[in-house]
Design a protein around this motif. Structure first.
Motif, mmCIF file in Angstrom:
data_model
loop_
_atom_site.group_PDB
_atom_site.id
_atom_site.type_symbol
_atom_site.label_atom_id
_atom_site.label_comp_id
_atom_site.label_asym_id
_atom_site.label_seq_id
_atom_site.Cartn_x
_atom_site.Cartn_y
_atom_site.Cartn_z
ATOM 1 N N GLN A 86 -25.624 16.084 74.849
ATOM 2 C CA GLN A 86 -24.167 16.160 74.887
ATOM 3 C C GLN A 86 -23.610 15.397 73.697
ATOM 4 N N ALA A 87 -22.925 16.139 72.851
ATOM 5 C CA ALA A 87 -22.271 15.545 71.698
ATOM 6 C C ALA A 87 -20.835 15.186 72.077
ATOM 7 N N PRO A 88 -20.226 14.262 71.354
ATOM 8 C CA PRO A 88 -18.848 13.862 71.680
ATOM 9 C C PRO A 88 -17.901 15.061 71.686
ATOM 10 N N GLY A 89 -17.142 15.196 72.756
ATOM 11 C CA GLY A 89 -16.175 16.276 72.863
ATOM 12 C C GLY A 89 -16.750 17.628 73.198
ATOM 13 N N LYS A 90 -18.054 17.684 73.474
ATOM 14 C CA LYS A 90 -18.695 18.960 73.785
ATOM 15 C C LYS A 90 -19.346 18.911 75.152
ATOM 16 N N GLN A 91 -19.637 20.088 75.675
ATOM 17 C CA GLN A 91 -20.312 20.167 76.960
ATOM 18 C C GLN A 91 -21.809 19.893 76.791
ATOM 19 N N ARG A 92 -22.421 19.440 77.867
ATOM 20 C CA ARG A 92 -23.857 19.251 77.862
ATOM 21 C C ARG A 92 -24.536 20.603 77.716
ATOM 22 N N GLU A 93 -25.578 20.668 76.895
ATOM 23 C CA GLU A 93 -26.270 21.924 76.671
ATOM 24 C C GLU A 93 -27.779 21.739 76.766
ATOM 25 N N LEU A 94 -28.442 22.815 77.157
ATOM 26 C CA LEU A 94 -29.893 22.803 77.222
ATOM 27 C C LEU A 94 -30.463 22.823 75.818
ATOM 28 N N VAL A 95 -31.425 21.947 75.569
ATOM 29 C CA VAL A 95 -32.129 21.914 74.287
ATOM 30 C C VAL A 95 -33.478 22.604 74.421
ATOM 31 N N ALA A 96 -34.263 22.190 75.418
ATOM 32 C CA ALA A 96 -35.594 22.753 75.613
ATOM 33 C C ALA A 96 -36.015 22.515 77.053
ATOM 34 N N ARG A 97 -36.881 23.405 77.543
ATOM 35 C CA ARG A 97 -37.329 23.294 78.920
ATOM 36 C C ARG A 97 -38.783 23.730 78.982
ATOM 37 N N ILE A 98 -39.519 23.106 79.886
ATOM 38 C CA ILE A 98 -40.930 23.443 80.047
ATOM 39 C C ILE A 98 -41.245 23.564 81.533
ATOM 40 N N SER A 99 -42.015 24.589 81.857
ATOM 41 C CA SER A 99 -42.375 24.820 83.252
ATOM 42 C C SER A 99 -43.664 24.074 83.583
ATOM 43 N N GLY A 110 -30.718 19.147 89.622
ATOM 44 C CA GLY A 110 -31.777 18.205 89.965
ATOM 45 C C GLY A 110 -31.468 16.788 89.557
ATOM 46 N N ASN A 111 -32.429 16.166 88.856
ATOM 47 C CA ASN A 111 -32.341 14.751 88.527
ATOM 48 C C ASN A 111 -32.163 14.536 87.029
ATOM 49 N N TRP A 112 -31.459 13.444 86.695
ATOM 50 C CA TRP A 112 -31.140 13.146 85.306
ATOM 51 C C TRP A 112 -31.528 11.721 84.945
ATOM 52 N N GLY A 113 -31.948 11.566 83.687
ATOM 53 C CA GLY A 113 -32.133 10.227 83.169
ATOM 54 C C GLY A 113 -30.813 9.653 82.706
ATOM 55 N N GLN A 114 -30.878 8.430 82.182
ATOM 56 C CA GLN A 114 -29.652 7.743 81.773
ATOM 57 C C GLN A 114 -29.187 8.171 80.386
ATOM 58 N N GLY A 115 -30.049 8.836 79.648
ATOM 59 C CA GLY A 115 -29.695 9.310 78.314
ATOM 60 C C GLY A 115 -30.140 8.357 77.221
ATOM 61 N N THR A 116 -30.421 8.930 76.059
ATOM 62 C CA THR A 116 -30.780 8.135 74.889
ATOM 63 C C THR A 116 -30.040 8.705 73.682
ATOM 64 N N GLN A 117 -29.471 7.822 72.887
ATOM 65 C CA GLN A 117 -28.647 8.255 71.764
ATOM 66 C C GLN A 117 -29.522 8.636 70.581
ATOM 67 N N VAL A 118 -29.223 9.797 70.000
ATOM 68 C CA VAL A 118 -29.836 10.231 68.749
ATOM 69 C C VAL A 118 -28.713 10.418 67.738
ATOM 70 N N THR A 119 -28.810 9.703 66.635
ATOM 71 C CA THR A 119 -27.805 9.797 65.581
ATOM 72 C C THR A 119 -28.481 10.199 64.285
ATOM 73 N N TYR A 131 -29.141 12.448 74.419
ATOM 74 C CA TYR A 131 -30.153 13.356 74.953
ATOM 75 C C TYR A 131 -30.572 12.877 76.340
ATOM 76 N N TYR A 132 -30.589 13.835 77.264
ATOM 77 C CA TYR A 132 -30.896 13.531 78.652
ATOM 78 C C TYR A 132 -32.152 14.276 79.093
ATOM 79 N N CYS A 133 -33.003 13.564 79.773
ATOM 80 C CA CYS A 133 -34.144 14.192 80.426
ATOM 81 C C CYS A 133 -33.706 14.729 81.782
ATOM 82 N N ASN A 134 -34.251 15.875 82.132
ATOM 83 C CA ASN A 134 -33.862 16.520 83.393
ATOM 84 C C ASN A 134 -35.096 17.023 84.128
ATOM 85 N N ALA A 135 -35.028 16.919 85.446
ATOM 86 C CA ALA A 135 -36.083 17.482 86.294
ATOM 87 C C ALA A 135 -35.442 18.419 87.315
ATOM 88 N N ARG A 136 -36.044 19.559 87.492
ATOM 89 C CA ARG A 136 -35.660 20.519 88.525
ATOM 90 C C ARG A 136 -34.326 21.200 88.257
#
Length: 114
Positions: free
Chosen positions: A39-52, A102-111, A93-98
């Motif tokens: 999620q970037a400032p002023g934007k909606q959260r978006e999927l970056v990548a997912r793995i089954s 589902g479940n979310w991490g607290q997020g980590t900033q990438v600049t 950047y947020y980690c997600n499960a399910r």
């Protein structure tokens, strides 16, 4: 309940690389699929990548060929290798499960900035 803890964010110059890590703990029987959102400032959260659970992956068009998601099922870890980073990759950047419900991490900033 599943707990997710991200690490590996930071400041990097354009063209640089970072690797994000996500550790899952708790009720990990059904954590798949796992993924990374941003999620970037002023934007909606978006999927970056997912793995089954089986290893199938999908990516946002904007990161195809630059980012790679991988997993270590034994360690309950998911990684996001980010190469050739661009300023527009700057986000939390947020980690997600399910999935999104589902479940979310607290997020980590990438600049990404020079």
């Amino acid at each position: 309940q599943v707990q997710l803890v991200e690490s590996g964010g930071g400041l990097v110059q354009p063209g640089g690389s970072l690797r994000l890590s996500c550790l899952a703990s708790g009720n990990i029987v059904t954590i798949w699929p796992m993924g990374w959102y941003r999620q970037a400032p002023g934007k909606q959260r978006e999927l970056v990548a997912r793995i089954s659970r089986g290893g199938s992956t999908n990516y946002a068009d904007s990161v195809k060929g630059r980012f790679a998601i991988s997993r270590d099922s034994v360690k309950n870890m998911v990684y996001l290798q980010m190469n050739n980073l661009k300023p527009e990759d700057t986000a939390v950047y947020y980690c997600n499960a399910r999935g999104e419900a589902g479940n979310w991490g607290q997020g980590t900033q990438v600049t990404v900035s020079s």
